[in-house]
Design a protein around this motif. Structure first.
Motif, PDB file in Angstrom:
ATOM      1  N   THR A   7       0.926   5.297   5.176  1.00  0.00           N
ATOM      2  CA  THR A   7      -0.031   6.020   4.343  1.00  0.00           C
ATOM      3  C   THR A   7      -1.228   5.135   4.030  1.00  0.00           C
ATOM      4  N   ASN A   8      -2.262   5.760   3.529  1.00  0.00           N
ATOM      5  CA  ASN A   8      -3.522   5.077   3.239  1.00  0.00           C
ATOM      6  C   ASN A   8      -3.368   3.968   2.199  1.00  0.00           C
ATOM      7  N   ASP A   9      -2.332   4.058   1.374  1.00  0.00           N
ATOM      8  CA  ASP A   9      -2.135   3.038   0.342  1.00  0.00           C
ATOM      9  C   ASP A   9      -1.235   1.888   0.801  1.00  0.00           C
ATOM     10  N   SER A  12      -2.215  -4.390   2.606  1.00  0.00           N
ATOM     11  CA  SER A  12      -3.174  -4.886   3.594  1.00  0.00           C
ATOM     12  C   SER A  12      -2.503  -5.645   4.736  1.00  0.00           C
ATOM     13  N   ILE A  15      -1.417  -3.113   7.371  1.00  0.00           N
ATOM     14  CA  ILE A  15      -2.566  -2.626   8.136  1.00  0.00           C
ATOM     15  C   ILE A  15      -3.008  -3.683   9.144  1.00  0.00           C
ATOM     16  N   LYS A  43      -7.828   1.799   9.768  1.00  0.00           N
ATOM     17  CA  LYS A  43      -8.134   2.278   8.413  1.00  0.00           C
ATOM     18  C   LYS A  43      -8.633   3.718   8.427  1.00  0.00           C
ATOM     19  N   LEU A  46      -5.779   6.134   8.903  1.00  0.00           N
ATOM     20  CA  LEU A  46      -4.967   6.274   7.697  1.00  0.00           C
ATOM     21  C   LEU A  46      -5.692   7.037   6.595  1.00  0.00           C
ATOM     22  N   GLU A  47      -7.023   6.994   6.581  1.00  0.00           N
ATOM     23  CA  GLU A  47      -7.804   7.710   5.569  1.00  0.00           C
ATOM     24  C   GLU A  47      -7.881   9.205   5.842  1.00  0.00           C
ATOM     25  N   ASN A  48      -7.481   9.627   7.034  1.00  0.00           N
ATOM     26  CA  ASN A  48      -7.601  11.036   7.431  1.00  0.00           C
ATOM     27  C   ASN A  48      -6.259  11.591   7.902  1.00  0.00           C
ATOM     28  N   PRO A  49      -5.272  11.717   6.998  1.00  0.00           N
ATOM     29  CA  PRO A  49      -3.935  12.140   7.408  1.00  0.00           C
ATOM     30  C   PRO A  49      -3.846  13.561   7.949  1.00  0.00           C
ATOM     31  N   GLY A  53      -2.504   9.981  12.450  1.00  0.00           N
ATOM     32  CA  GLY A  53      -1.443   9.267  11.765  1.00  0.00           C
ATOM     33  C   GLY A  53      -0.889   8.132  12.603  1.00  0.00           C
TER      34      GLY A  53
END
Length: 150
Positions: A7-9, A12, A15, A43, A46-49, A53
């Motif tokens: 997920t986006n969260d 680091s 990622i 990134k 992940l910002e656009n699920p 994905g």
């Protein structure tokens, strides 16, 4: 080993490890890869699920495999489909069923979320990967892929 959709969260270091694995894959394929561009792409995915994905296989604190996909709408099949862009397992962890587990996770997730089809491509001489896909009931679609890059 854990297999999960990132997920986006995500932390680091996760990622960064994903970007490093993508770079490793591209380097093996003989393509030069720029870290900053790859990291930006991870990134963005992940910002656009709702559009893309990344599913990873993680052994303790190490990402050992990944599947990267995009989501789209198909008029041909009358609904959403998933395009599997990348499936990669670190060299040291191959032949242990990790790619199969990543694909099975992807298949179950896609079916649960109402995806109607999963499509992908592989090299015509990649018999190991073809065997994996065929063993999971993927079938050949005869086509030729083209690209236009800016």
């Amino acid at each position: 080993m854990k297999i999960y959709r990132v997920t986006n969260d995500a932390e680091s270091h996760i990622i960064e490890e994903i970007a490093h694995l993508f770079i490793q894959q591209r380097t093996m394929d003989g393509e030069p890869e720029e870290h900053s561009r790859t990291l930006a792409g991870v990134k963005l995915a992940l910002e656009n699920p709702d559009k893309s994905g990344i599913i990873v296989a993680q052994e303790e604190d190490t990402i050992i495999g990944l599947a990267f996909f995009n989501l789209g709408i198909s008029i041909r099949i009358g609904g959403p489909y998933l395009w599997l862009n990348e499936l990669y397992v670190h060299e040291e962890y191959r032949n242990k069923g990790i790619a199969r587990k990543l694909l099975l996770h992807l298949i179950y997730w896609a079916e649960r979320d109402g995806i109607k089809s999963i499509e992908l491509e592989t090299g015509i001489n990649n018999s190991v990967t073809k065997h994996l896909y065929n063993s999971l009931d993927f079938h050949d679609i005869i086509s030729k892929r083209y690209a236009f890059n800016f």
